[in-house]
Design a protein around this motif. Structure first.
Motif, short mmCIF file in Angstrom:
data_model
loop_
_atom_site.label_atom_id
_atom_site.label_comp_id
_atom_site.label_asym_id
_atom_site.label_seq_id
_atom_site.Cartn_x
_atom_site.Cartn_y
_atom_site.Cartn_z
N THR A 1 0.81 -1.22 0.00
CA THR A 1 0.00 0.00 0.00
C THR A 1 0.84 1.27 0.00
N GLY A 2 2.11 1.14 0.34
CA GLY A 2 2.94 2.33 0.42
C GLY A 2 2.68 3.18 1.63
N LYS A 3 1.90 2.65 2.58
CA LYS A 3 1.59 3.45 3.77
C LYS A 3 2.59 3.18 4.88
N ARG A 4 3.11 4.24 5.44
CA ARG A 4 4.07 4.11 6.54
C ARG A 4 3.56 4.73 7.81
N ARG A 5 2.66 5.71 7.68
CA ARG A 5 2.22 6.43 8.87
C ARG A 5 1.18 5.61 9.61
N ILE A 6 1.29 5.63 10.94
CA ILE A 6 0.36 4.83 11.75
C ILE A 6 -1.07 5.30 11.50
N ALA A 7 -1.22 6.62 11.32
CA ALA A 7 -2.58 7.15 11.14
C ALA A 7 -3.22 6.65 9.85
N ASP A 8 -2.38 6.26 8.86
CA ASP A 8 -2.94 5.80 7.59
C ASP A 8 -3.35 4.34 7.62
N VAL B 1 9.23 -2.32 37.26
CA VAL B 1 9.57 -1.57 36.05
C VAL B 1 9.25 -2.40 34.81
N ILE B 2 9.53 -3.70 34.87
CA ILE B 2 9.24 -4.56 33.72
C ILE B 2 7.75 -4.53 33.42
N LEU B 3 6.93 -4.59 34.47
CA LEU B 3 5.49 -4.61 34.25
C LEU B 3 5.00 -3.26 33.75
N LEU B 4 5.55 -2.20 34.33
CA LEU B 4 5.14 -0.86 33.89
C LEU B 4 5.45 -0.69 32.40
N SER B 5 6.62 -1.18 32.03
CA SER B 5 7.00 -1.02 30.64
C SER B 5 6.12 -1.86 29.72
N SER B 6 5.66 -3.02 30.23
CA SER B 6 4.71 -3.81 29.44
C SER B 6 3.43 -3.03 29.21
N LEU B 7 3.01 -2.33 30.24
CA LEU B 7 1.79 -1.53 30.10
C LEU B 7 1.99 -0.46 29.04
N PHE B 8 3.18 0.17 29.10
CA PHE B 8 3.49 1.18 28.08
C PHE B 8 3.43 0.56 26.69
N SER B 9 3.97 -0.66 26.58
CA SER B 9 3.93 -1.31 25.27
C SER B 9 2.49 -1.43 24.79
N ALA B 10 1.60 -1.78 25.73
CA ALA B 10 0.18 -1.87 25.34
C ALA B 10 -0.29 -0.53 24.83
N LEU C 1 -2.65 0.63 17.52
CA LEU C 1 -2.30 0.21 16.16
C LEU C 1 -3.15 -0.98 15.74
N VAL C 2 -3.23 -1.97 16.62
CA VAL C 2 -3.98 -3.18 16.30
C VAL C 2 -5.47 -2.87 16.15
N ILE C 3 -5.99 -2.10 17.10
CA ILE C 3 -7.42 -1.77 17.06
C ILE C 3 -7.74 -0.99 15.79
N ALA C 4 -6.89 0.01 15.50
CA ALA C 4 -7.15 0.82 14.30
C ALA C 4 -7.04 -0.04 13.06
N GLY C 5 -6.07 -0.96 13.06
CA GLY C 5 -5.88 -1.80 11.89
C GLY C 5 -7.08 -2.70 11.62
N TRP C 6 -7.68 -3.23 12.68
CA TRP C 6 -8.81 -4.14 12.46
C TRP C 6 -10.13 -3.39 12.31
N PHE C 7 -10.31 -2.37 13.15
CA PHE C 7 -11.65 -1.81 13.26
C PHE C 7 -11.78 -0.39 12.74
N GLY C 8 -10.64 0.24 12.44
CA GLY C 8 -10.73 1.63 12.01
C GLY C 8 -11.39 1.73 10.65
N ASN C 9 -11.84 2.94 10.34
CA ASN C 9 -12.42 3.16 9.03
C ASN C 9 -11.43 3.88 8.16
N PRO C 10 -11.03 3.28 7.05
CA PRO C 10 -10.04 3.93 6.19
C PRO C 10 -10.56 5.28 5.70
N ALA C 11 -9.64 6.26 5.64
CA ALA C 11 -10.02 7.60 5.23
C ALA C 11 -10.60 7.57 3.82
#
Lengths: 491, 240, 122, 507
Positions: free
Chosen positions: A359-366, A418-427, A433-443
């Motif tokens: 698709t040539g898309k690199r931006r997370i928002a796209d 710290v390990i757990l906090l960082s896991s939360l940050f990862s979430a 990204l995952v939610i937008a990828g599956w459920f987002g509406n493409p512009a």
């Protein structure tokens, strides 16, 4: 069978030399590379079988015994890492065939295969080195090759990132070489085992020299493995490279510095109590910095590959932190995390590559709704994200379990926190990204595109499958690594 | 803005290293830790074990030949990376594209000098185990002669003399030659890169063909380094 | 005391100075060529340090003149010479590769200045 | 001090596995043949529900079912089914079956139905697994298996609002699971085991032990909607499709409370908590939850939001019951799980019918609904009365036991909180019922009553078209469930609750 220890590095080296000789036309370079990596994987698997039973191979190159010649040491630790790295490599090479060929001109493409193999050879050499200077040589091979596979891409940002990386890695090389020469100055040895016996005496006469040498080595390898705050080269370098190259660089190449430091610490530096006191604390502080700030930076990124690159800074922090508690369980987790991150980050970068390729898309928002067009790619991305967060049944969970358990066992609940906090940050940066990828509406409703061709998809999904298998049946691997970790810590 | 942090960093490193120096073994002493049994072994036993007087060459091509293989690989990597970067680069923006010189004196003198330089380079390569020199030094001299040719006669003509494909093939072949010699040790029943231990005849000390595999490796490295220098220069000069 | 110690270790001091000068050049200069020069100066410092470790007063270069140690001849440490040789080759490779990237960058952007490159990039 | 007999069985593993297989098979079948998928889903859930009841004879004799599968990380999955676990497992299975049945017509013509059923079944597997888990680790696995796929149910509508709610839900879930993870690992580190079913694993009060306790309370309280960790709940529950909301509110938040119960009685143990007084934390938070959840519910006019806040209030009562530490209170508490699950799912199913047939969410516009949707509104009324604790419905039984338990425990003050809960429930439920039955219908409603929507049926059977049979039957069954058990002499849920409380107190 002991020859396998040296063949592990010699096979990819020969493959790299073959490419300019026999791989000049068409896809021959690809075939040479694929064949070489297959052979290397087989070799690593055989080594894993041999060393998995608990015996390490000590190989004297040229039949010269250690203080005079070079020793190569393959134990379960390095065999396992070599095997998993080759496995990731297999997927990346298979993936590259389609993705890279249309981006590079023929001359650059030829050298791309060669440099990929050189990078692998350098990494395997680092993981099996048992001699300080040999370690340095292989470090340089992999650093130069890593810069090389960034700069094959004929674009200004890749070139600039490669140059930045090259210069900083030259600084790192300078630090490492100076550290090695300081150590040699006070001990007169380069071999790990002999250094370990000579070091206590050297510490008694010149403690500051040894500490300075260790600091220089830690700085050098820390720079190469993007330890915070020495990570500034990484986001540029990993995001501007070709996707398969990013997968290798981010998944595997940054680990070489960590592996080198682990082994140095385990087999040499742990002989000196002062170092054992100072170095882990130092590493732990920097690791925590990397985990927190890396996550914060990752959250603010708009470019998918840059986000993934910052996530690597975080994961490197995990590994260093788990290492610094000096507990066999945590170290098992750290080694496992090296592998898990290689699999997951390799897969994530390849999935990003698939998306960019189609698709040539690199931006997370796209990426809104991309899962509708490319469901299989998105599944891989989801597995990767879940593994990074450490959801149960992914391999990320297994390593997190060991790291947290080990930290608590060593009486360091703060590290576990710290390990757990960082896991939360990862979430916080993976789930949108995952939610937008599956459920987002493409512009803009994109025309229905077929999924990427199978030859590019199966390596990605293969890595995902391996990650899941490692998450569901980790016992055999954990047992081997547990022994390796105990061995590394001298227990 | 980058001056202050850089200065601070440099001062910090300077401080650490200065502290280190106050307790370092004195310069030039004979009883420093580095002059230990390892070094004495090299100096005392090398002539019997590797059979060549030049200890440095013995260490490079025999005791620590594996490092040297890595070193040759670094060169290979650099050439590969540079070639990949410069692939398709036409020298278009560099102020003046490199071209053949019109200077007659330069052309005639180079024609005369280049053969002598090359002979000297070959000498340094093949006598590297007996006298100062070796594959790296000799290879550089050989490469230097070709660099001279390139500067004087221009990239076009050089490419006709040495097609770029040859350079690359040579690069790979010479590096692989090293691996082959190493595998020879394995075939002979010893370890990788074994020399005397694998039963390679060491020859008579001080003779040209002595030192067993050292000589073979040295030859390969000489070709390798020469090829590297030519390749690098050709790529830097811009493809024709 | 400190000064006397340093005087006895003048070679080391010089090599460390070179290392630091090179490092400082690399970190502060915006010009890419100067950065590469700094890198070379830094590495030269390390090589000087390495050969200084290997040197001892009154030693010969390690090309054995006679067989056996009993002749009373002492030599410099050959291992360090070998290491320096390897180090030099690695430094040369890095330099060559860095220069080729710089040439390419200059062709594409027309500048050797890091700050301007940063600006062009963003 | 009776030695409990243990029976080894792998049936629990089958019960967990069956819905997952059903989910995958259903997804594949549904790509081609939607009707086949519907049948398959109902059939799978039905079989699973039937299977859970095969344990009843053994459980009623006081036997404990155990089982383990050594395939998963790093401790293996173990199952342990005692009377408490059985009560909730069978309850879950039945309600899930009814909700699936209800979905058949509710989801007809919606988008993403295939995905909906697949995730509904996976979530089901997680939920029953959670109630059957034999150790903290298995509990954690199933808890995650339930919580994460549930995000897909929340996001089902794919509106911006749903995406926001799902993200919030996911972050809170992950944060909670990390806290749980920490506490679980810490328990393993301190006790060397994470097995449930004992008298307490942690013997010593230490800062780390308190951190562990706090981690459990935060993680499980978050799932249970305990104030102040409830903020995801009022967003997430209303946006899901109504049958999914029924399950989220009826069953899934119970897993948090259930986990809390296990943690308090089997990880820390009765004596330990009585000695340290840490249960006060739970008590105080539960009172806050009751008051705040119920009060905020009054201010909500969106029906499903009001129900969601009501759930928070009910969870407060359940948490209160387990904090009291008396056997009678615990009996009431376990029965409360049952009563609330039945009533709350019934309410959400009714809300679904209202939403589907009239499109109305705002309770101020409900005037006349009693005439238009008589069956639905009667079911709604019964369930609402149950939650208010009006005798002789289920809710009364549980609240009565809880209040008596509070006196038993020597903390009569907490009975006041329960009373307050009942009154607040009345304040926000009664107006809905009153409006629906006694207010004058708006002209639109009147017209709708006079001329039922087409396709419904013949004009004579006026109330039948309000919904199809597959939607009405589940509601009716649940509404009956609210009333029948409290009235009938053989109140087996209460017997099981008593048995469960006895086991937790007497071992």
């Amino acid at each position: 069978m002991d020859h396998l220890a040296v063949l592990l590095t010699v096979i990819p080296l020969s493959g790299a030399f073959f490419v300019p000789m026999f791989g000049r036309e068409g896809d021959r370079g690809y075939r040479v590379a694929l064949g070489t990596v297959l052979l290397t994987t087989a070799c690593a698997a055989a080594l894993l079988v041999i060393t998995g039973r608990g015996q390490a191979i000590s190989y004297y190159v040229g039949n010269w015994a250690p203080p005079w010649g070079i020793e190569i040491r393959v134990d379960a630790f390095s065999a396992f890492l070599s095997f998993s790295f080759s496995l990731v490599y297999l997927a990346v090479i298979a993936y590259s065939a389609r993705d890279v060929s249309h981006e590079l001109n023929p001359a650059a493409l030829r050298w791309y295969w060669s440099l990929m193999l050189l990078l692998l050879a350098g990494l395997l050499g680092v993981s099996s080195a048992a001699d300080l200077f040999n370690l340095f040589v292989f470090t340089e091979i992999y650093s130069l090759a890593a810069c090389g596979i960034i700069s094959v891409r004929d674009r200004m940002d890749s070139l600039e990132a490669a140059l930045k990386y090259l210069l900083l890695s030259a600084v790192a090389a300078g630090c490492i070489l100076l550290g090695i020469s300081l150590i040699y100055m006070v001990t007169g040895h380069l071999n790990y085992a002999h250094l370990a016996t000579a070091l206590p005496a050297a510490v008694a006469t010149s403690p500051r020299t040894v500490l300075a040498a260790v600091a220089l080595l830690a700085t050098g390898f820390g720079l190469k493995s993007a330890l915070f705050p020495l990570h500034m080269w990484l986001p540029d370098a990993h995001s501007s490279a070709l996707s398969p190259a990013s997968a290798v660089l981010s998944g595997i190449a940054v680990k070489a510095g960590i592996i080198a430091l682990f082994r140095l610490f385990a087999s040499v530096l742990s002989a000196s109590p002062a170092v054992v006191r100072a170095m882990p604390t130092f590493l732990a502080v920097l690791a925590v910095g990397g985990m927190i700030f890396g996550a914060l930076f990752a959250m603010t990124q708009t470019d998918l590959k840059r986000m993934l690159a910052y996530s690597t800074v975080v994961q490197v922090g995990y590994i260093y932190l788990a290492f610094s508690v000096l507990n066999p369980v945590a170290l098992t987790g750290a080694i496992l995390h090296i592998v898990n991150h290689a699999l997951l980050k390799g897969m994530l970068f390849l999935s990003a590559g698939l998306i960019i390729h189609r698709t040539g898309k690199r931006r997370i928002a796209d990426l809104q709704g991309i899962g509708r067009e490319m469901p299989l790619t998105m599944i891989a991305l989801t597995i990767g994200a879940m593994g990074m967060v450490g959801i149960p049944l992914t391999n990320g969970f297994v390593s997190k379990w060991h790291m947290v358990l080990g930290s608590l066992e060593a009486g360091q609940p703060l590290a576990a926190g710290v390990i757990l906090l960082s896991s939360l940050f990862s979430a916080l940066y993976y789930f949108p990204l995952v939610i937008a990828g599956w459920f987002g509406n493409p512009a803009a409703p994109a025309p229905a595109r077929p999924e990427a061709p199978p030859s590019m998809l199966w390596p990605v999904l293969g890595l995902g499958a391996v990650s899941l298998i490692l998450g569901i049946v980790p016992e055999p691997v954990v047992n081997v690594l547990g022994e390796a970790a105990k061995h590394l810590l001298g227990q | 803005m980058r001056h202050l942090p850089a200065l601070l960093l440099v001062v910090a490193i300077a401080y650490v290293l200065a502290l280190t120096l106050t307790e370092a073994p004195a310069f030039g002493g004979l009883d420093v830790p580095a002059r230990n049994e390892v070094m004495r072994f090299y100096l005392d036993e090398e002539l019997d074990q590797a059979g060549i007087p030049n200890t440095v060459t013995a260490i490079i091509f025999d005791y620590r030949a594996y490092d040297t293989m890595g070193e040759a690989t670094v060169l290979f990597t650099a050439v590969g990376a540079a070639a990949a970067v410069l692939a398709g680069h036409a020298g278009k923006l560099v102020a003046r594209p490199m071209a053949a010189t019109d200077d007659v004196i330069l052309r005639i003198v180079s024609r005369m000098v280049i053969p002598f330089v090359q002979v000297f380079g070959i000498y340094v390569v093949v006598y590297g185990h007996l006298s100062p020199g070796g594959g790296f030094a000799g290879g550089t001299i050989l490469g230097g002669s070709m660099a001279l040719y390139l500067f004087v006669f221009g990239p076009k003509r050089t490419a006709r003399k040495i097609p770029p494909a040859w350079g690359e093939i040579m690069e790979g072949a010479a590096a692989f030659w090293y691996v082959l010699v190493g595998l020879g040790g394995v075939l002979l029943g010893a370890n990788f890169l074994a020399n005397a231990a694998a039963g390679v005849p060491l020859g008579v000390q001080g003779q040209l063909f002595s030192g067993g595999a050292i000589w073979l490796i040295g030859l390969g490295v000489g070709v390798k380094v020469a090829a590297t220098i030519v390749n690098l220069l050709v790529h830097l000069a811009g493809e024709t | 005391m400190l000064s006397l110690d340093l005087f006895l270790r003048l070679n080391y001091l010089a090599s460390i100075m070179l290392f630091l000068i090179g490092l400082h050049t690399m970190l502060t200069h915006a010009n890419l060529i100067k950065k590469v020069m700094g890198m070379n100066i830094m590495e030269t410092g390390i090589f000087l340090f390495l050969v200084s470790i290997g040197y001892a007063h009154g030693t010969l270069s390690p090309i054995i003149r006679q067989s056996g140690p009993e002749q009373g001849l002492i030599y410099t440490n050959p291992l360090l010479a070998a290491i320096v040789l390897t180090g030099i080759v690695i430094a040369v490779s890095t330099t060559a590769y860095a220069l080729s990237i710089i040439i390419k960058l200059y062709e594409q952007c027309g500048t050797l200045d890091v700050d301007r490159l940063e600006k062009l990039r963003s | 001090m009776n030695a409990t007999a243990e029976v080894y069985s792998l049936l629990p593993a089958l019960i967990v596995l069956l819905p997952i297989i059903g989910a995958i098979a259903g997804y594949l079948v549904g790509l081609r043949w939607p009707t086949g998928r519907d049948l398959l889903c109902v059939f799978t859930v039905g079989i699973t529900a039937a299977l859970t009841f095969t344990f009843y004879p053994a459980i009623s004799r006081g036997t404990v079912i155990v089982g383990s599968v050594q395939i998963l990380v790093p401790l293996g999955v173990t199952f342990r089914l005692d009377s408490l676990g059985f009560l909730l497992t069978s309850l879950t299975a039945v309600i899930w079956f009814l909700a699936t049945l209800y979905s058949l017509s509710y989801m007809k013509g919606e988008h993403g139905v295939n995905r909906y059923y697949a995730f509904l079944m996976v979530t089901f597997s997680g939920a029953v697994g959670t109630f059957m888990a034999g150790d903290l680790f298995s509990f954690f696995l199933f808890f995650e298996l339930m919580s994460l796929p549930a995000a897909v149910l929340v996001i089902h509508e794919e509106t911006a609002e749903a995406v926001q709610a799902a993200l919030k839900y996911l972050f809170m879930t992950v944060a909670g699971s990390l806290m749980f993870f920490f506490s679980m690992v810490a328990t393993f580190e301190m006790a060397g085991s994470v097995a449930l079913g004992g008298r307490g694993l942690i013997a010593e009060a230490s800062p780390v032990a308190f951190l562990t306790f706090a981690g459990f309370v935060i993680a499980l309280g978050m799932k249970a909607g305990m104030v102040p960790l409830h903020m995801w709940l009022p967003d997430a529950h209303p946006v899901a499709p109504s049958p999914a909301s029924a399950l989220l509110s009826g069953i899934m938040i119970k897993t948090g409370a259930y986990g809390m119960l296990r943690v308090m009685y089997e990880v820390f143990g009765l004596e330990f908590l009585q000695a340290t007084g840490w249960n006060t934390v739970v008590l105080v938070l539960s009172v806050v939850t009751i008051l705040l959840g119920s009060s905020v519910a009054i201010t909500q006019y969106d029906l499903k939001r009001r129900l969601a806040y009501s759930s928070i209030g009910q969870m407060g009562c359940i948490l209160l019951g387990m904090g009291l530490m008396s056997e009678r209170a615990l009996t009431g508490d376990v029965f409360y799980f049952f009563a609330d699950a039945v009533a709350k799912s019934c309410l959400f199913l009714c809300a679904g019918v209202i939403l589907k047939t009239t499109g109305k969410r705002d309770i101020r516009q409900f005037a006349g609904l009693g005439q238009r949707l008589p069956v639905t509104m009667v079911c709604f009324a019964v369930a609402a009365l149950t939650l208010m604790g009006i005798p002789p419905l289920n809710g009364f039984v549980s609240k009565w036991q809880l209040s008596v338990g509070a006196f038993d425990a020597g903390m009569p003050g907490y009975a006041l909180a329960l009373l307050a809960s009942s009154m607040l429930n009345a304040v926000y439920y009664l107006p809905i019922v009153m409006t629906a039955f006694f207010d004058h219908p708006t002209p639109v409603e009147a017209a709708a009553v006079a001329a039922p929507p087409t396709g419904g049926g013949r004009g004579t059977r006026r109330w039948l078209p309000e919904a199809s049979a597959t939607m009405l039957v589940p509601m009716l069954v649940l509404a009956l469930g609210c009333a029948v058990f409290a009235l009938s002499p053989g109140n087996w849920p209460l017997r099981l609750s008593e048995a469960a409380a006895r086991v937790l107190f007497s071992k």
